[in-house]
Structures are given as C-alpha cells and as structure tokens.
Write a protein that holds these residues in place. Sequence first.
Motif, PDB file in Angstrom:
ATOM      1  N   GLU A   2       0.816  -1.167   0.063  1.00 32.38           N
ATOM      2  CA  GLU A   2       0.146   0.066  -0.024  1.00 32.38           C
ATOM      3  C   GLU A   2       0.853   1.497   0.022  1.00 32.38           C
ATOM      4  OE1 GLU A   2      -2.637  -0.298   3.347  1.00 32.38           O
ATOM      5  OE2 GLU A   2      -3.784  -1.895   2.571  1.00 32.38           O
ATOM      6  N   VAL A   3       2.331   1.109   0.048  1.00 32.12           N
ATOM      7  CA  VAL A   3       3.252   2.333   0.202  1.00 32.12           C
ATOM      8  C   VAL A   3       3.644   2.392  -1.356  1.00 32.12           C
ATOM      9  CG1 VAL A   3       4.870   3.253   1.181  1.00 32.12           C
ATOM     10  CG2 VAL A   3       3.314   1.778   2.605  1.00 32.12           C
ATOM     11  N   THR A   4       3.759   3.483  -1.628  1.00 36.55           N
ATOM     12  CA  THR A   4       4.332   3.680  -3.161  1.00 36.55           C
ATOM     13  C   THR A   4       5.951   3.747  -2.734  1.00 36.55           C
ATOM     14  OG1 THR A   4       4.234   6.283  -2.640  1.00 36.55           O
ATOM     15  CG2 THR A   4       2.622   5.113  -3.675  1.00 36.55           C
ATOM     16  N   THR A   5       6.524   3.589  -4.004  1.00 35.75           N
ATOM     17  CA  THR A   5       7.871   3.416  -3.934  1.00 35.75           C
ATOM     18  C   THR A   5       8.423   4.848  -4.245  1.00 35.75           C
ATOM     19  OG1 THR A   5       7.937   3.185  -6.390  1.00 35.75           O
ATOM     20  CG2 THR A   5       8.024   1.202  -4.875  1.00 35.75           C
TER      21      THR A   5
ATOM     22  N   PRO B 249       2.526  11.284  -4.019  1.00 35.02           N
ATOM     23  CA  PRO B 249       1.606  10.395  -3.382  1.00 35.02           C
ATOM     24  C   PRO B 249       2.721   9.559  -2.453  1.00 35.02           C
ATOM     25  CG  PRO B 249       1.781   9.768  -5.416  1.00 35.02           C
ATOM     26  CD  PRO B 249       2.299  10.919  -5.415  1.00 35.02           C
ATOM     27  N   ILE B 250       1.820   9.128  -1.304  1.00 38.77           N
ATOM     28  CA  ILE B 250       2.508   8.203  -0.235  1.00 38.77           C
ATOM     29  C   ILE B 250       1.993   6.866  -0.165  1.00 38.77           C
ATOM     30  CG2 ILE B 250       2.951   8.063   2.374  1.00 38.77           C
ATOM     31  CD1 ILE B 250       2.883  10.870   2.640  1.00 38.77           C
TER      32      ILE B 250
ATOM     33  N   ARG C 271       6.799   8.266  -6.648  1.00 33.81           N
ATOM     34  CA  ARG C 271       6.628   9.487  -5.887  1.00 33.81           C
ATOM     35  C   ARG C 271       7.375  10.630  -6.757  1.00 33.81           C
ATOM     36  NH1 ARG C 271       7.606   8.527   0.620  1.00 33.81           N
ATOM     37  NH2 ARG C 271       6.265   6.574   0.299  1.00 33.81           N
ATOM     38  N   LEU C 272       8.557  10.259  -7.205  1.00 37.61           N
ATOM     39  CA  LEU C 272       9.416  11.333  -8.137  1.00 37.61           C
ATOM     40  C   LEU C 272       8.743  11.564  -9.293  1.00 37.61           C
ATOM     41  CD1 LEU C 272      12.806  10.462  -6.866  1.00 37.61           C
ATOM     42  CD2 LEU C 272      11.253  12.360  -6.133  1.00 37.61           C
TER      43      LEU C 272
END
Length: 504
Positions: free
Chosen positions: A230-233, A245-246, A237-238
């Motif tokens: 559920e957490v973005t890499t 987005p987190i 994000r970049l």
Amino acid sequence: MSYIIGSDVVRYACTCGILKPISKLYFCRHCLEVRCGFCVCHEVDSHFCGKCAENLPSSEARLKKNRCGNCYDCPSCHQQLTTRAATVGPKNPEDPKATPRKVFYLLCLLCRWSSRDVGIPDQSAVSGGWPERENIHANRLQEIQDMYKGIVLLDKQQKLEKDKKKQRRYMSFTDRTGITASMLRKRVGLPDIPHPLLKPKPKEPEPAVAKEDVEELPEELLTKPVNLCEVTTMEQRLVQPEWQPITVEKLFPIHKQLSVKRSQRCRSCEHNVSKPEYNPNSIKFKIQLFACFHIPEVRIVTVEPLRAGKTCELLLKFSNPTQHQTVITFLPVTLEMEETKISEQVTEDKSVVDDYLLEKKQPLSLTGTGSQPSSLLHASLSRQPSITVKPRPIAVPVVADITIPTSTFILPPRDDAAEYDDSGDTHNIQDDSKLVIWRKSNKAVVKLQVTPKEDLKIGDEVVAGFTMQHIYVNTITTVDNKEPQKCEHKVKVFVTLGNLVGSE
C-alpha cells in the motif's frame, strides 16, 4: 565464412580521441572529419507524442510542460495506459426501451492498474475528458514564476536604458550634476511619477512562514504493521513531484511525456550531419551522414590463438559502402593526436581568408589526422565556426604489433545487385596474393600478421591498431570546383583480438 561481430570488437578513433564502433559515428563531408555524439551539437527540431503521433510546436509544448494532453502513462509501472470499454445498465432502468450504454476507463495491460482503483469515474467518450488533479500550491508557484519573469524583463529594460545613455552625444543638465528628475520631485515634495515606458517593479509574493504548531503523527504508524503493497516507491513519488503520493490509493494517471526529433550539427563547420523528417510518422532522414555510409567497414573474420611473442595470422574483411572505387593503404598507428594549428579568430572579410589559403596552397585539417583540399576548407571557414574541438590522446592499451604491408588493394563501388550474384566477379583486379585472399563485389578479405608483446600474461586482452587510408570521393560542389574531388582520408582502427592463451 564466420565473422566476429561485436559492438566493441572493431572501434574507430573519433577526432576528439574517443573510440566508437562505426555504427555510432558520423562523417562530416564538409570538413572531412569523423564525429561522435560528443563532437556534434544536438538541436531539437520538433516535439511529438510517441503514442498518438501528435506534432506540437515548441511554444505549445512548453505551455503543456512537454506532455501530451490525450495520452497517459501508468503511475504504478510507467507503461502506456489503454482505453477499455465496459457495458453498464441504462440511465433509467425503469424504462423498458432503454438500452445498455458503454463507458470507458483506463487500464494498464502490464500491472493491471486501472482508473477505477483510485475512484476516477468512467467516461462516456473514448477521447477522454478525464478529471485533472489540482495542485494546492499552484497559485503560489504561479506567483513566484511571475515574479521572476518580471525581474528578467526589468533587467532587460535597465540594460537598454544604459545603452541609450551611452549613445547620447551631448550631456544633459541632469547628467552633469548627477541630479535626476525623480530626486528633484522628492526635494520639492511632489509625488514621484514613474516613467511611462518603464514597467513597475514586480510584486514580491508573501514569504513563507514557518509554523510552530505541527500536526502530531498518527498512532497507526507505531501500532499497525507496515503493508509495503500500500506504500508507493521512491520512483513512483518522484514521477509526480507536484503531489508525491504516499499511498497507492493516491496514484493518478500521468500525462505521457513528449518525444523530440533532434538534428546533429558539426561543431567545427556548423553543417548538419543528421536531420530527420518533420513528420513524426516518418522514419526517414533529410540528411544522414553516418560514418558507415562513407568509410569502409572493417570486420574480423578469424584470428589464430594468441601467444606472447608469437606471430599469428589475422583475417580482416573490408567493405566499401560508397558508389565510388577506393584504394586502401595500411599505415602505422600513433596514439597521440596530430593537431594542426589554425587561428581561432575568423575575420569577417573574405579577402583575408582567401589570401591565407593562397599562401598555403596545401590541404589542411581542423583537427586530427584527416586531410582536405583548400576549397573544402574555404567552404567550412566561410561558415565562421564558433566552437573548436580540441583533440586528446587515445587512451587504449595497444599490446600487439601489426606488420604493415607495403602493397595496397582496391575496393570496387557498392552494387546492390551483386549481393545476389554468385558468379564471384573480381572486376579483373590484380591483387597481391600475400595480402588479399578473397574478393567478391565490393568486399575483400586481407591477411595480416599480428605479434602480441612478450610481457603479456595469460588471460590479458590483446588490442591491435592500424591507420586505414582510403580514397574518398567528395560529391559536394563548391564555387571553384564543380566536379567531385578525390582526397586521401585517414582513420585509426583498433581491433580487440581476444585473450592471450598459453604456449603450445
């Protein structure tokens, strides 16, 4: 007959000293020099989308931040998103005559991410109209951007005012006393009136203020285990720096980045060596001066086992890519680049350049070992080159000596029809049997003797080099010479023969 083909097996020396395979080099027909990707100036010709092939001008691409407005990339795996259709019930289910309607959504065929995962509503048209995500800091970023644009315009106006004052012949009263009209109005007590042509100073945005009260971290970070799915890499994000987005739930489609068609220009004579077509659907080139179209190609056929201090046999295949006959001559190789000194200050008067060329009356080269007639140098100097490429020594360990043959051999012009002819036509050429052992059409295989150095160890890589001199026919016409000109062009070739083996 088997050939040893590889990207780093046979390398040519560029004018700047970098070794590249012939497929990655350019050849400038104006200054007769080999150019690599670092010796040419890269210019953007056009912007286009690689998916829908929409061609955009530079001004419009700048406004859209170099992104296409209709195509999207997957925010999860960064592949292209496709539009998929689905059938849903009618708007009025109570109406018996109502028919099902089609809706469209975005789907990634690689990671199976879809626009429905983040709650983006389906659209009724294929063209899109997908909702755009708003940036909460858009207004402040626009204020900062407008402020810096105003500062740039103000600096330009001030420079123009200074230049106008310098051009005045007579000094005014205020120039002699140092008192301006603005200072006189202040002393009298009148309000200052700005100049009508001078734009006011841009308004500075409100400075950012640090907050003392910071929101506390939620207790879930300490009590619940972290679910990495559920957490973005960091890469995800970049790609979206405006939002970063987190969690995966906040991933939105990304507008596809535009591609560019670029042309390469020689830094010495400022002529194009590669220029593509403007149409994004076309893969042709208006100008394509690749080295493989003008310089003979060298390939390794076979090489005997390499032993230190022992002479072994090397077979090289030469191919002539041009429509003119050429003569190949072997010369010893030198790792130091020979630099010809030419004045960097090119005068605007043509007569000075003509007098300089008449005094020399010999071929000159801008850099490297290539030679060219004076008329070609005159054509390149008339362009007034602004950048000079400085040669550098070739950093390659040559640990084998090639016995340079004294005889030369001829390569006939390229004939596409001869590729399918099995008659083996040799064009009645009398070759040296000790040098040329096979010939067909525009190709020839020569035999050379290679001796690795005695101080090498088993397993060391063996590299040999030689200078290939060939007759190049330049079809560019000038004012003085309207016929094709023949000149001797030299290029340094380095071959990687393999690793050293033990003694018999």
